[in-house]
Design a protein around this motif. Structure first.
Motif, mmCIF file in Angstrom:
data_model
loop_
_atom_site.group_PDB
_atom_site.id
_atom_site.type_symbol
_atom_site.label_atom_id
_atom_site.label_comp_id
_atom_site.label_asym_id
_atom_site.label_seq_id
_atom_site.Cartn_x
_atom_site.Cartn_y
_atom_site.Cartn_z
ATOM 1 N N LEU A 62 -30.950 12.697 0.420
ATOM 2 C CA LEU A 62 -30.058 13.735 0.948
ATOM 3 C C LEU A 62 -28.649 13.576 0.376
ATOM 4 N N GLY A 63 -28.151 12.347 0.377
ATOM 5 C CA GLY A 63 -26.821 12.089 -0.187
ATOM 6 C C GLY A 63 -26.760 12.425 -1.668
ATOM 7 N N ASP A 64 -27.814 12.063 -2.397
ATOM 8 C CA ASP A 64 -27.874 12.380 -3.829
ATOM 9 C C ASP A 64 -27.915 13.887 -4.057
ATOM 10 N N MET A 65 -28.657 14.609 -3.202
ATOM 11 C CA MET A 65 -28.735 16.068 -3.328
ATOM 12 C C MET A 65 -27.351 16.686 -3.195
ATOM 13 N N VAL A 66 -26.589 16.207 -2.226
ATOM 14 C CA VAL A 66 -25.234 16.720 -2.024
ATOM 15 C C VAL A 66 -24.381 16.433 -3.257
ATOM 16 N N ASP A 67 -24.434 15.199 -3.755
ATOM 17 C CA ASP A 67 -23.649 14.830 -4.929
ATOM 18 C C ASP A 67 -24.040 15.667 -6.148
ATOM 19 N N ILE A 90 -26.387 4.963 11.129
ATOM 20 C CA ILE A 90 -25.367 3.937 11.382
ATOM 21 C C ILE A 90 -25.999 2.554 11.461
ATOM 22 N N GLU A 91 -27.126 2.437 12.168
ATOM 23 C CA GLU A 91 -27.790 1.135 12.303
ATOM 24 C C GLU A 91 -28.283 0.608 10.958
ATOM 25 N N LEU A 92 -28.689 1.505 10.052
ATOM 26 C CA LEU A 92 -29.126 1.088 8.716
ATOM 27 C C LEU A 92 -27.953 0.800 7.794
ATOM 28 N N GLY A 93 -26.742 1.103 8.273
ATOM 29 C CA GLY A 93 -25.554 0.879 7.455
ATOM 30 C C GLY A 93 -25.399 1.907 6.352
ATOM 31 N N ILE A 94 -26.010 3.071 6.536
ATOM 32 C CA ILE A 94 -25.961 4.111 5.514
ATOM 33 C C ILE A 94 -24.743 4.986 5.764
ATOM 34 N N SER A 95 -23.931 5.096 4.734
ATOM 35 C CA SER A 95 -22.742 5.918 4.807
ATOM 36 C C SER A 95 -22.927 7.128 3.912
ATOM 37 N N LEU A 96 -22.585 8.283 4.407
ATOM 38 C CA LEU A 96 -22.654 9.502 3.608
ATOM 39 C C LEU A 96 -21.231 10.051 3.486
ATOM 40 N N PRO A 97 -20.387 9.381 2.673
ATOM 41 C CA PRO A 97 -18.986 9.786 2.592
ATOM 42 C C PRO A 97 -18.834 11.158 1.943
ATOM 43 N N ASN A 98 -17.798 11.854 2.333
ATOM 44 C CA ASN A 98 -17.445 13.144 1.741
ATOM 45 C C ASN A 98 -18.487 14.235 1.963
ATOM 46 N N ILE A 99 -19.389 14.053 2.920
ATOM 47 C CA ILE A 99 -20.388 15.079 3.207
ATOM 48 C C ILE A 99 -19.915 15.883 4.409
ATOM 49 N N LEU A 100 -19.857 17.195 4.237
ATOM 50 C CA LEU A 100 -19.472 18.080 5.335
ATOM 51 C C LEU A 100 -20.637 18.220 6.298
ATOM 52 N N THR A 101 -20.347 18.153 7.596
ATOM 53 C CA THR A 101 -21.389 18.311 8.607
ATOM 54 C C THR A 101 -20.900 19.260 9.697
ATOM 55 N N ALA A 102 -21.865 19.875 10.375
ATOM 56 C CA ALA A 102 -21.562 20.750 11.505
ATOM 57 C C ALA A 102 -22.680 20.598 12.526
ATOM 58 N N LEU A 103 -22.366 20.895 13.780
ATOM 59 C CA LEU A 103 -23.348 20.730 14.853
ATOM 60 C C LEU A 103 -24.522 21.697 14.746
ATOM 61 N N ASP A 104 -24.254 22.942 14.326
ATOM 62 C CA ASP A 104 -25.343 23.912 14.258
ATOM 63 C C ASP A 104 -25.166 24.812 13.043
ATOM 64 N N LEU A 105 -26.144 25.653 12.818
ATOM 65 C CA LEU A 105 -26.186 26.512 11.647
ATOM 66 C C LEU A 105 -24.988 27.462 11.591
#
Length: 120
Positions: A62-67, A90-105
Motif C-alpha cells: 500500500l505504501g509503495d502504491m502511494v509512492d 503501529i504494533e508492527l512498527g510500520i510507518s506510512l509517512p506523508n500518506i493522506l488519510t481520511a475517516l470516510d470516502l
C-alpha cells in the motif's frame, strides 16, 4: 479476482471489498498504476473500510502504491482505516509517512480535491 478501479471525473476510486492476499495486492498495484497512466488521473481515493486485517507485506505494498502513484503525479488518499488495522500497523512498527488519510470516502474525496487544488 481483480479489484475494480472506477473513474470519477479526474480521479480514480478504489474500494477494496475482498481480503487482500499478497498476489491480489501486487495485482492491484499493477492495475492501479496502469489505470493512472491510461487516464492521467490527478488523484486516487483508496477506500479500505472493508479491510479488517493487514500484515507487514500488504502495508508495504500500500505504501509503495502511494509512492509510485505520486511519482506519476497523482495524489492518493487512503480512507476508512479500521481501528484494528491502525493498531496492527503501529504494533508492527510500520510507518506510512506523508500518506493522506481520511475517516470516510466523502472526507477522502474532499481532502483529495483540496490537495490537488493546492498543488496547481
Amino acid at each position: 479476482m481483480r479489484i475494480p478501479i472506477l473513474k470519477l471525473n479526474d480521479m480514480l476510486l478504489v474500494s477494496i471489498q475482498v481480503v487482500l492476499d499478497d498476489q491480489s495486492a501486487l495485482t492491484l498495484q499493477e492495475d492501479l498504476l496502469q489505470k493512472i497512466h491510461e487516464t492521467s488521473a490527478s488523484g486516487v481515493v483508496m477506500d479500505l473500510t472493508s479491510l479488517d486485517m493487514i500484515d507487514s507485506f500488504i502495508a508495504k505494498v500500500l505504501g509503495d502504491m502511494v509512492d509510485m502513484a505520486e511519482l506519476m503525479g497523482t495524489k492518493v488518499v487512503l480512507t476508512g482505516i479500521q481501528p484494528a488495522v491502525a493498531i496492527t500497523l503501529i504494533e508492527l512498527g510500520i510507518s506510512l509517512p506523508n500518506i493522506l488519510t481520511a475517516l470516510d470516502l466523502e472526507k477522502g474525496i474532499e481532502l483529495l480535491r483540496n490537495a490537488v487544488i493546492d498543488d496547481e
